[in-house]
Design a protein around this motif. Structure first.
Motif, PDB file in Angstrom:
ATOM      1  N   ASP A   6      28.585 -22.390 -72.027  1.00 18.07           N
ATOM      2  CA  ASP A   6      27.687 -21.721 -71.621  1.00 18.07           C
ATOM      3  C   ASP A   6      28.042 -20.190 -71.892  1.00 18.07           C
ATOM      4  O   ASP A   6      28.897 -19.573 -71.024  1.00 18.07           O
ATOM      5  N   PRO A   7      27.650 -19.586 -73.105  1.00 17.46           N
ATOM      6  CA  PRO A   7      28.277 -18.213 -73.438  1.00 17.46           C
ATOM      7  C   PRO A   7      28.159 -17.312 -72.294  1.00 17.46           C
ATOM      8  O   PRO A   7      28.733 -16.482 -72.243  1.00 17.46           O
ATOM      9  N   LEU A   8      27.019 -17.431 -71.333  1.00 18.31           N
ATOM     10  CA  LEU A   8      26.609 -16.360 -70.387  1.00 18.31           C
ATOM     11  C   LEU A   8      27.750 -16.352 -69.647  1.00 18.31           C
ATOM     12  O   LEU A   8      27.861 -15.388 -68.746  1.00 18.31           O
ATOM     13  N   LEU A   9      28.332 -17.673 -69.152  1.00 20.52           N
ATOM     14  CA  LEU A   9      29.587 -17.624 -68.336  1.00 20.52           C
ATOM     15  C   LEU A   9      30.882 -17.009 -68.802  1.00 20.52           C
ATOM     16  O   LEU A   9      31.793 -17.183 -68.093  1.00 20.52           O
ATOM     17  N   GLY A  12      32.499 -10.970 -68.838  1.00 18.20           N
ATOM     18  CA  GLY A  12      32.719 -10.118 -67.494  1.00 18.20           C
ATOM     19  C   GLY A  12      33.188 -11.197 -66.481  1.00 18.20           C
ATOM     20  O   GLY A  12      33.831 -12.212 -66.682  1.00 18.20           O
ATOM     21  N   PRO A  13      32.823 -10.834 -65.090  1.00 20.24           N
ATOM     22  CA  PRO A  13      33.211 -11.746 -64.050  1.00 20.24           C
ATOM     23  C   PRO A  13      32.268 -12.837 -63.845  1.00 20.24           C
ATOM     24  O   PRO A  13      32.147 -13.347 -62.552  1.00 20.24           O
ATOM     25  N   ARG A  14      31.322 -13.291 -64.524  1.00 21.09           N
ATOM     26  CA  ARG A  14      30.204 -13.955 -64.202  1.00 21.09           C
ATOM     27  C   ARG A  14      30.657 -15.381 -63.830  1.00 21.09           C
ATOM     28  O   ARG A  14      30.193 -15.989 -62.980  1.00 21.09           O
ATOM     29  N   LEU A  15      31.769 -15.866 -64.337  1.00 23.36           N
ATOM     30  CA  LEU A  15      32.291 -17.295 -64.044  1.00 23.36           C
ATOM     31  C   LEU A  15      32.913 -17.301 -62.768  1.00 23.36           C
ATOM     32  O   LEU A  15      32.628 -18.162 -61.836  1.00 23.36           O
ATOM     33  N   ASP A  40      31.375  -1.905 -57.927  1.00 14.96           N
ATOM     34  CA  ASP A  40      30.024  -2.051 -57.437  1.00 14.96           C
ATOM     35  C   ASP A  40      29.035  -2.240 -58.599  1.00 14.96           C
ATOM     36  O   ASP A  40      28.105  -2.938 -58.947  1.00 14.96           O
ATOM     37  N   SER A  41      29.176  -1.340 -59.840  1.00 14.01           N
ATOM     38  CA  SER A  41      28.346  -1.178 -60.826  1.00 14.01           C
ATOM     39  C   SER A  41      28.598  -2.468 -61.767  1.00 14.01           C
ATOM     40  O   SER A  41      27.642  -3.090 -62.202  1.00 14.01           O
ATOM     41  N   VAL A  42      29.814  -3.054 -61.918  1.00 12.62           N
ATOM     42  CA  VAL A  42      30.283  -4.198 -62.513  1.00 12.62           C
ATOM     43  C   VAL A  42      29.452  -5.509 -61.912  1.00 12.62           C
ATOM     44  O   VAL A  42      28.746  -6.187 -62.527  1.00 12.62           O
ATOM     45  N   ILE A  43      29.626  -5.509 -60.506  1.00 14.12           N
ATOM     46  CA  ILE A  43      29.063  -6.690 -59.780  1.00 14.12           C
ATOM     47  C   ILE A  43      27.349  -6.579 -59.961  1.00 14.12           C
ATOM     48  O   ILE A  43      26.707  -7.635 -60.340  1.00 14.12           O
ATOM     49  N   SER A  44      26.862  -5.169 -59.895  1.00 19.44           N
ATOM     50  CA  SER A  44      25.451  -5.260 -60.067  1.00 19.44           C
ATOM     51  C   SER A  44      24.931  -5.695 -61.357  1.00 19.44           C
ATOM     52  O   SER A  44      23.896  -6.154 -61.415  1.00 19.44           O
ATOM     53  N   THR A  49      22.157 -10.021 -64.536  1.00 17.96           N
ATOM     54  CA  THR A  49      22.274 -11.087 -65.876  1.00 17.96           C
ATOM     55  C   THR A  49      22.021 -12.543 -65.261  1.00 17.96           C
ATOM     56  O   THR A  49      21.050 -13.182 -65.744  1.00 17.96           O
ATOM     57  N   LEU A  50      22.926 -12.714 -64.034  1.00 17.35           N
ATOM     58  CA  LEU A  50      22.777 -14.090 -63.828  1.00 17.35           C
ATOM     59  C   LEU A  50      21.635 -14.175 -63.117  1.00 17.35           C
ATOM     60  O   LEU A  50      20.893 -15.598 -63.444  1.00 17.35           O
ATOM     61  N   GLU A  51      20.822 -13.384 -62.249  1.00 18.27           N
ATOM     62  CA  GLU A  51      19.691 -13.710 -61.824  1.00 18.27           C
ATOM     63  C   GLU A  51      18.396 -13.845 -62.810  1.00 18.27           C
ATOM     64  O   GLU A  51      17.693 -14.610 -62.864  1.00 18.27           O
ATOM     65  N   ASP A  52      18.586 -13.006 -63.787  1.00 18.52           N
ATOM     66  CA  ASP A  52      17.555 -13.057 -64.748  1.00 18.52           C
ATOM     67  C   ASP A  52      17.662 -14.371 -65.589  1.00 18.52           C
ATOM     68  O   ASP A  52      16.656 -15.066 -65.964  1.00 18.52           O
ATOM     69  N   ALA A  53      18.674 -14.928 -65.734  1.00 19.80           N
ATOM     70  CA  ALA A  53      18.901 -16.144 -66.335  1.00 19.80           C
ATOM     71  C   ALA A  53      18.535 -17.377 -65.365  1.00 19.80           C
ATOM     72  O   ALA A  53      18.441 -18.655 -65.852  1.00 19.80           O
ATOM     73  N   GLY A  54      17.958 -17.105 -64.111  1.00 20.92           N
ATOM     74  CA  GLY A  54      17.841 -18.228 -63.302  1.00 20.92           C
ATOM     75  C   GLY A  54      18.965 -18.898 -62.476  1.00 20.92           C
ATOM     76  O   GLY A  54      18.913 -19.778 -61.709  1.00 20.92           O
TER      77      GLY A  54
END
Length: 96
Positions: A6-9, A12-15, A40-44, A49-54
């Motif tokens: 999953d390229p989305l993960l 950055g810190p998404r995983l 804060d800005s990185v987490i936001s 992005t994770l929210e938009d992906a569901g």
């Protein structure tokens, strides 16, 4: 469940955010920020992005007079995380 990249993960810190949230019912913004070790800005940016992906559900509210934001992983987010981790494990099994 089929292992799947999953390229989305991978950005950055998404995983790390998803891994943290897999064991929590809800986690507040400050806990995610401090545990992941990002600003804060990185987490936001990455939680949006994770929210938009569901993958992430966001709840906003207040504690006293202070605004608060909480996150939790959706079922789709859990499935994506599980498949991505299985894919990473499979890579390790092949020595890649």
């Amino acid at each position: 469940m089929t292992p799947a990249r999953d390229p989305l993960l991978e950005v950055g810190p998404r995983l790390a955010i998803c891994a943290l949230l897999q064991g929590a019912k809800w986690a507040d913004f400050a806990t995610v920020r401090d545990t992941v070790g990002a600003g804060d800005s990185v987490i936001s940016k990455h939680t949006r992005t994770l929210e938009d992906a569901g993958y992430l559900e966001v709840r906003k509210g207040a504690v006293g007079r202070r605004a608060r934001t909480w996150f939790r992983l959706t079922d789709a987010g859990r499935e994506a995380l599980t498949a991505h981790l299985a894919w990473l494990t499979e890579l390790g099994a092949f020595g890649l």
